[in-house]
Every structure is written in structure tokens, then in C-alpha cells.
Motif scaffolding. Structure first.
Motif, PDB file in Angstrom:
ATOM      1  N   LEU A  89      76.455  58.036  17.782  1.00  0.00           N
ATOM      2  CA  LEU A  89      75.706  57.936  18.981  1.00  0.00           C
ATOM      3  C   LEU A  89      76.663  57.805  20.356  1.00  0.00           C
ATOM      4  O   LEU A  89      77.200  57.013  20.330  1.00  0.00           O
ATOM      5  CB  LEU A  89      74.590  56.276  18.344  1.00  0.00           C
ATOM      6  CG  LEU A  89      73.791  56.721  17.335  1.00  0.00           C
ATOM      7  CD1 LEU A  89      73.348  55.186  17.103  1.00  0.00           C
ATOM      8  CD2 LEU A  89      72.899  57.670  17.036  1.00  0.00           C
ATOM      9  N   PRO A  90      75.773  58.549  20.865  1.00  0.00           N
ATOM     10  CA  PRO A  90      76.041  58.115  22.498  1.00  0.00           C
ATOM     11  C   PRO A  90      76.468  56.999  23.187  1.00  0.00           C
ATOM     12  O   PRO A  90      75.258  55.800  22.679  1.00  0.00           O
ATOM     13  CB  PRO A  90      74.884  58.666  23.068  1.00  0.00           C
ATOM     14  CG  PRO A  90      74.930  59.897  22.656  1.00  0.00           C
ATOM     15  CD  PRO A  90      74.353  59.236  21.546  1.00  0.00           C
ATOM     16  N   GLU A  91      77.413  56.434  23.791  1.00  0.00           N
ATOM     17  CA  GLU A  91      77.616  54.853  24.000  1.00  0.00           C
ATOM     18  C   GLU A  91      76.762  54.621  24.836  1.00  0.00           C
ATOM     19  O   GLU A  91      76.598  53.585  25.467  1.00  0.00           O
ATOM     20  CB  GLU A  91      78.998  54.665  24.163  1.00  0.00           C
ATOM     21  CG  GLU A  91      79.764  54.628  23.244  1.00  0.00           C
ATOM     22  CD  GLU A  91      81.582  54.765  23.856  1.00  0.00           C
ATOM     23  OE1 GLU A  91      81.224  54.286  25.452  1.00  0.00           O
ATOM     24  OE2 GLU A  91      82.158  54.673  22.824  1.00  0.00           O
ATOM     25  N   THR A  92      76.173  55.865  25.291  1.00  0.00           N
ATOM     26  CA  THR A  92      74.679  54.886  26.713  1.00  0.00           C
ATOM     27  C   THR A  92      73.550  55.299  26.517  1.00  0.00           C
ATOM     28  O   THR A  92      72.756  54.244  27.251  1.00  0.00           O
ATOM     29  CB  THR A  92      75.221  56.373  27.519  1.00  0.00           C
ATOM     30  OG1 THR A  92      74.450  57.854  26.552  1.00  0.00           O
ATOM     31  CG2 THR A  92      76.379  56.801  28.555  1.00  0.00           C
ATOM     32  N   ILE A  93      73.589  54.776  25.054  1.00  0.00           N
ATOM     33  CA  ILE A  93      72.310  54.916  24.678  1.00  0.00           C
ATOM     34  C   ILE A  93      72.051  53.072  24.582  1.00  0.00           C
ATOM     35  O   ILE A  93      72.743  52.267  24.188  1.00  0.00           O
ATOM     36  CB  ILE A  93      71.549  55.324  22.911  1.00  0.00           C
ATOM     37  CG1 ILE A  93      71.999  56.079  23.082  1.00  0.00           C
ATOM     38  CG2 ILE A  93      71.038  54.275  22.127  1.00  0.00           C
ATOM     39  CD1 ILE A  93      71.753  56.587  21.935  1.00  0.00           C
ATOM     40  N   ASN A  94      70.701  52.434  25.914  1.00  0.00           N
ATOM     41  CA  ASN A  94      70.512  51.449  25.480  1.00  0.00           C
ATOM     42  C   ASN A  94      69.234  50.933  24.779  1.00  0.00           C
ATOM     43  O   ASN A  94      68.030  51.945  25.121  1.00  0.00           O
ATOM     44  CB  ASN A  94      69.916  50.743  26.972  1.00  0.00           C
ATOM     45  CG  ASN A  94      69.782  49.786  27.553  1.00  0.00           C
ATOM     46  OD1 ASN A  94      68.821  49.053  26.960  1.00  0.00           O
ATOM     47  ND2 ASN A  94      70.561  49.469  28.731  1.00  0.00           N
ATOM     48  N   LEU A  95      69.122  50.188  23.392  1.00  0.00           N
ATOM     49  CA  LEU A  95      67.801  49.987  22.483  1.00  0.00           C
ATOM     50  C   LEU A  95      66.687  49.277  23.722  1.00  0.00           C
ATOM     51  O   LEU A  95      65.695  49.813  23.291  1.00  0.00           O
ATOM     52  CB  LEU A  95      68.356  49.219  21.464  1.00  0.00           C
ATOM     53  CG  LEU A  95      69.086  50.051  20.874  1.00  0.00           C
ATOM     54  CD1 LEU A  95      69.643  48.684  19.932  1.00  0.00           C
ATOM     55  CD2 LEU A  95      68.619  50.865  20.094  1.00  0.00           C
ATOM     56  N   SER A  96      66.919  48.982  24.451  1.00  0.00           N
ATOM     57  CA  SER A  96      65.655  48.209  25.407  1.00  0.00           C
ATOM     58  C   SER A  96      64.935  49.077  25.786  1.00  0.00           C
ATOM     59  O   SER A  96      63.727  49.055  26.364  1.00  0.00           O
ATOM     60  CB  SER A  96      66.430  46.631  26.103  1.00  0.00           C
ATOM     61  OG  SER A  96      65.261  46.024  26.681  1.00  0.00           O
ATOM     62  N   ALA A  97      66.396  50.060  26.404  1.00  0.00           N
ATOM     63  CA  ALA A  97      65.420  50.996  27.175  1.00  0.00           C
ATOM     64  C   ALA A  97      64.957  51.983  26.447  1.00  0.00           C
ATOM     65  O   ALA A  97      63.360  52.299  27.084  1.00  0.00           O
ATOM     66  CB  ALA A  97      66.130  51.187  28.396  1.00  0.00           C
ATOM     67  N   LEU A  98      65.081  52.585  25.739  1.00  0.00           N
ATOM     68  CA  LEU A  98      64.939  53.309  24.923  1.00  0.00           C
ATOM     69  C   LEU A  98      63.076  52.564  23.992  1.00  0.00           C
ATOM     70  O   LEU A  98      62.103  53.017  23.712  1.00  0.00           O
ATOM     71  CB  LEU A  98      66.023  53.284  22.940  1.00  0.00           C
ATOM     72  CG  LEU A  98      65.076  54.350  21.814  1.00  0.00           C
ATOM     73  CD1 LEU A  98      65.234  55.671  23.311  1.00  0.00           C
ATOM     74  CD2 LEU A  98      66.000  54.220  21.148  1.00  0.00           C
ATOM     75  N   TYR A  99      63.481  51.318  24.068  1.00  0.00           N
ATOM     76  CA  TYR A  99      62.034  50.579  23.230  1.00  0.00           C
ATOM     77  C   TYR A  99      60.677  51.280  24.482  1.00  0.00           C
ATOM     78  O   TYR A  99      59.505  50.866  23.825  1.00  0.00           O
ATOM     79  CB  TYR A  99      62.503  49.129  22.783  1.00  0.00           C
ATOM     80  CG  TYR A  99      61.259  48.653  23.079  1.00  0.00           C
ATOM     81  CD1 TYR A  99      60.746  48.934  21.743  1.00  0.00           C
ATOM     82  CD2 TYR A  99      61.081  47.115  23.784  1.00  0.00           C
ATOM     83  CE1 TYR A  99      59.318  47.407  21.274  1.00  0.00           C
ATOM     84  CE2 TYR A  99      59.504  45.770  23.263  1.00  0.00           C
ATOM     85  CZ  TYR A  99      59.049  46.917  22.060  1.00  0.00           C
ATOM     86  OH  TYR A  99      57.835  46.205  21.978  1.00  0.00           O
ATOM     87  N   LEU A 100      61.190  50.571  25.557  1.00  0.00           N
ATOM     88  CA  LEU A 100      60.056  50.889  26.525  1.00  0.00           C
ATOM     89  C   LEU A 100      59.490  52.217  25.950  1.00  0.00           C
ATOM     90  O   LEU A 100      58.060  51.868  26.581  1.00  0.00           O
ATOM     91  CB  LEU A 100      60.922  49.825  27.864  1.00  0.00           C
ATOM     92  CG  LEU A 100      60.673  49.101  27.777  1.00  0.00           C
ATOM     93  CD1 LEU A 100      61.760  48.367  29.456  1.00  0.00           C
ATOM     94  CD2 LEU A 100      59.604  47.780  27.970  1.00  0.00           C
TER      95      LEU A 100
ATOM     96  N   SER B  56      69.282  51.144  14.055  1.00  0.00           N
ATOM     97  CA  SER B  56      69.013  49.820  15.035  1.00  0.00           C
ATOM     98  C   SER B  56      68.521  49.351  15.358  1.00  0.00           C
ATOM     99  O   SER B  56      68.433  48.436  16.090  1.00  0.00           O
ATOM    100  CB  SER B  56      70.370  50.568  15.683  1.00  0.00           C
ATOM    101  OG  SER B  56      71.638  50.978  15.536  1.00  0.00           O
ATOM    102  N   LEU B  57      67.211  50.081  15.766  1.00  0.00           N
ATOM    103  CA  LEU B  57      65.838  49.135  16.461  1.00  0.00           C
ATOM    104  C   LEU B  57      65.665  48.177  15.517  1.00  0.00           C
ATOM    105  O   LEU B  57      65.343  46.851  15.724  1.00  0.00           O
ATOM    106  CB  LEU B  57      65.121  50.372  17.060  1.00  0.00           C
ATOM    107  CG  LEU B  57      65.361  51.257  18.118  1.00  0.00           C
ATOM    108  CD1 LEU B  57      64.811  52.682  17.969  1.00  0.00           C
ATOM    109  CD2 LEU B  57      65.261  50.813  19.280  1.00  0.00           C
ATOM    110  N   LEU B  58      65.603  48.557  13.847  1.00  0.00           N
ATOM    111  CA  LEU B  58      64.892  48.314  13.547  1.00  0.00           C
ATOM    112  C   LEU B  58      65.735  46.053  12.807  1.00  0.00           C
ATOM    113  O   LEU B  58      65.443  45.182  13.113  1.00  0.00           O
ATOM    114  CB  LEU B  58      64.707  48.464  11.842  1.00  0.00           C
ATOM    115  CG  LEU B  58      64.009  48.306  11.408  1.00  0.00           C
ATOM    116  CD1 LEU B  58      62.527  47.116  11.090  1.00  0.00           C
ATOM    117  CD2 LEU B  58      64.327  47.998   9.041  1.00  0.00           C
TER     118      LEU B  58
END
Length: 353
Positions: A122-133, A185-187
Motif C-alpha cells: 500500500l502507498p505509504e501516503t495513505i492516512n486512514l483517518s482522512a480516508l474515513y472522513l 486495516s480500516l476494520l
């Protein structure tokens, strides 16, 4: 510093005593090099440990004709240990992981689950919190729906397939396999929650992946206002709950009495909060005759009743062993219904309060 062994699988199983023919619920933990078993999940120290090096596993095990879904572990010193799972798929999942652990330890290798992480990064730039929003955006995010399954209505939720579709279409991932890894990962971080038996079983380790790209696997956002409604099997209308919890399943079963050992038909209502199985007079009456507390219980299918006269009906039986080791014996109308009750009770016993 020595690395702690990986926890491969854990959960309640019924274990046969080593000296006496008694079967008791145990919290069982499969490690890379052995199996630990505890009297209760919350205990800090195990009651025993079974080494896996040089061991062999046998399934199905027919040594106990009245007990179903039993598997046998024979250690290097030729001592046998017997465990009983709740249903076929659960037994096979335990056996599969134990076989794999034995194979790795005998070959001097580390246990490793089959994972997409080896081939997908996965790209290291992924921010789970920002993705969730972004996923919750009212216009461009995942649409929360009212979904029906098994006479239950799930409000404010969505399918696993919808999640993967959104991740791909929003260019958050490059393909569905990568989306499955990101959704897992989100789960695990709590941004997604499982709703229903299918997704809960996967999240608890009964599937190859914790997140499922399926149309019948339901999920919801933790702050979405999700709730589930049960439907009556009698008149097909939403039930007005007599207690706090959502009704997960209801119907008539045969129940064996504790004192006289006689069998009577009772109407059973399974609730998830608190985790109770209430039983009523099927002829009517709003007050329950009794209740079985399910939190931390073990439920398994059995072929026949121990030390009792065989009753007239077919032996489609299952046994509930509560956390304080009270045994209840119930009988369903068919093997399919028995499996449905076992899975429903098992789900509530893990997640209910």
C-alpha cells in the motif's frame, strides 16, 4: 530479546478432561509452538499447555459417538487431547491452522498466514483517518442503506462489496485485492464495524481475510447510528422489544428440565444486549419462565443425551455450557435449524454484554 509466539487463533472450545470423561468449556489459544487453554478468557495464566512439536491431529474424530465436530491432538508422548467445536466450519478452521502450525514447527519454519501483503504494497501516503472522513462524505462517500438478511433489518450500513467498489472508484487503491487489504486495516483500526454473523465471523478469524468483499457481508461506521431490528417469524412484523437488546433469533425448541430431565416445548428468544436466551410458555404469557446467560458460554451440537432415557423425537440436539458450567440441552426441528441456532448463540456470546 526473545520474540513472543504469534497468536494464530483463539476462542472457546469444549475440552475433554485428561483423567475423567468430563467435557468443559475452555478458552483455547493456538500459538506457533503450542496450544494454551484457560478456564476463562480473562484469566492471566493458562491451566495447561500442549506442545505441538512432533504432534499429529485427527479429524473427524469418532472416538465419542455422541459428540459432533470433535478433533484429536496426539502429542509426541502419545497422549491424546480432545476438543469439540460448535459446528463444522469452526472445527475445520481450527484443524487447518493447527496442521499448518505443526508443519512449520517440525520443519523449523516460522508460521505465516497466507497474506496479500507479500505481493501488494500500500502507498505509504495513505492516512486512514482522512480516508474515513472521505468515506463518510454525504455526497461522494459510501451510501448507508437499510439492508435485510435472515429476517433482520440492518439500518445505516453497507456491504463489503460497496466498500471495495468505493475504494477502487475513488482511486484510493489500484485494484480489489489492494482494496481488501486497506479495508481490513480500516476494520482493525475501528473505522469500520462488522454487522451480522457473516462479517463478524470473518473479523474474529473464521475466514482467510478479516474483511469480506461480499454482498452479504455488512459493515457500518461506528458513529453512524447503526441499529438492527428483528422480525417475528410468526407475523412478520417488527417486534417491540421487552428488553433492551435486539432480538437476533426466536422460535420453539425442546428443552430438557434440570430436575426431572423431562422434555418440554418452549419458545426461545435470543437477545444480544444483554446476552440472554429467554424461554417462555409457547401457549402464551409475557413473563419468561427462565433465562440462560450467554456471555462466555460454549455451544456445541451433540448426537445423544448422556445418562438419560432417549426421548421420542429425533436427536437434533445441541448443548449450551454457561461460563459457570451449567449445562443446558436443547433440540431443534432440523439439522439446519440447529446450525442456525448454534451460530446465532455463538455470535451473541462473543459480542453481547
Amino acid at each position: 530479546m526473545e520474540r513472543e509466539p504469534m497468536r494464530i487463533r483463539e476462542g472457546y472450545l469444549v475440552k475433554k478432561g485428561s483423567m475423567f470423561n468430563t467435557w468443559k468449556p475452555m478458552w483455547v489459544v493456538l500459538l506457533e509452538d503450542g496450544i494454551e487453554f484457560y478456564k476463562r478468557k480473562a484469566d492471566n495464566s493458562p491451566k495447561g499447555m500442549i506442545p505441538l512439536k512432533g504432534s499429529s491431529i485427527h479429524s473427524p474424530c469418532q472416538d465419542f459417538g455422541k459428540r459432533m465436530f470433535v478433533f484429536k491432538l496426539t502429542v509426541a508422548k502419545q497422549q491424546d487431547h480432545f476438543f469439540q467445536a460448535a459446528y463444522l466450519e469452526e472445527r475445520d478452521a481450527w484443524v487447518r491452522d493447527i496442521k499448518k502450525a505443526i508443519h512449520h514447527i517440525d520443519g523449523g519454519q516460522r508460521f505465516a498466514r497466507k497474506s496479500t501483503r507479500k505481493s501488494i504494497r500500500l502507498p505509504e501516503t495513505i492516512n486512514l483517518s482522512a480516508l474515513y472522513l472521505s468515506m463518510k462524505d454525504p455526497e461522494k462517500g459510501i451510501k448507508a442503506l437499510k439492508l435485510e438478511k435472515d429476517k433482520r433489518v440492518f439500518n445505516h450500513c453497507f456491504t463489503g462489496t460497496c466498500v471495495i467498489d468505493w475504494l477502487v472508484s475513488s482511486s484510493s487503491v489500484r485494484n480489489r485485492k489492494e482494496g481488501l487489504l486497506l479495508a481490513s486495516s480500516l476494520l482493525s483500526e475501528g473505522y469500520l464495524q462488522p454487522a451480522g454473523d457473516t462479517s463478524k465471523a470473518a473479523a474474529e478469524g473464521l475466514s482467510d481475510t478479516p474483511f469480506l468483499d461480499l454482498t452479504d457481508a455488512y459493515y457500518y461506521f461506528p458513529d453512524s447510528g447503526f441499529f438492527c431490528e428483528g422480525y417475528s417469524s410468526d407475523d412478520d412484523v417488527v417486534l417491540k422489544e421487552e428488553f433492551r437488546g435486539t432480538i437476533v433469533k426466536q422460535g420453539c425448541l425442546l428443552k430438557q428440565g434440570h430436575r426431572r430431565k423431562n422434555w418440554k416445548v418452549r419458545k426461545f428468544v435470543l437477545r444480544d444486549d444483554p446476552a440472554y436466551l429467554h424461554y417462555y410458555d409457547p401457549a402464551g404469557g409475557e413473563e419468561p419462565l427462565g433465562a440462560i446467560h450467554l456471555r462466555g458460554c460454549v455451544v456445541t451440537a451433540v448426537e445423544d443425551m448422556p445418562d438419560t432415557k432417549k426421548h421420542d423425537a429425533d436427536n437434533i440436539l445441541f448443548e449450551i455450557i454457561t461460563a459457570n458450567e451449567i449445562h443446558y440441552y436443547l433440540q431443534a426441528a432440523s439439522s439446519t435449524e440447529r446450525t442456525e441456532w448454534i451460530k446465532a448463540i455463538q455470535s451473541v456470546s462473543r459480542t453481547g454484554k
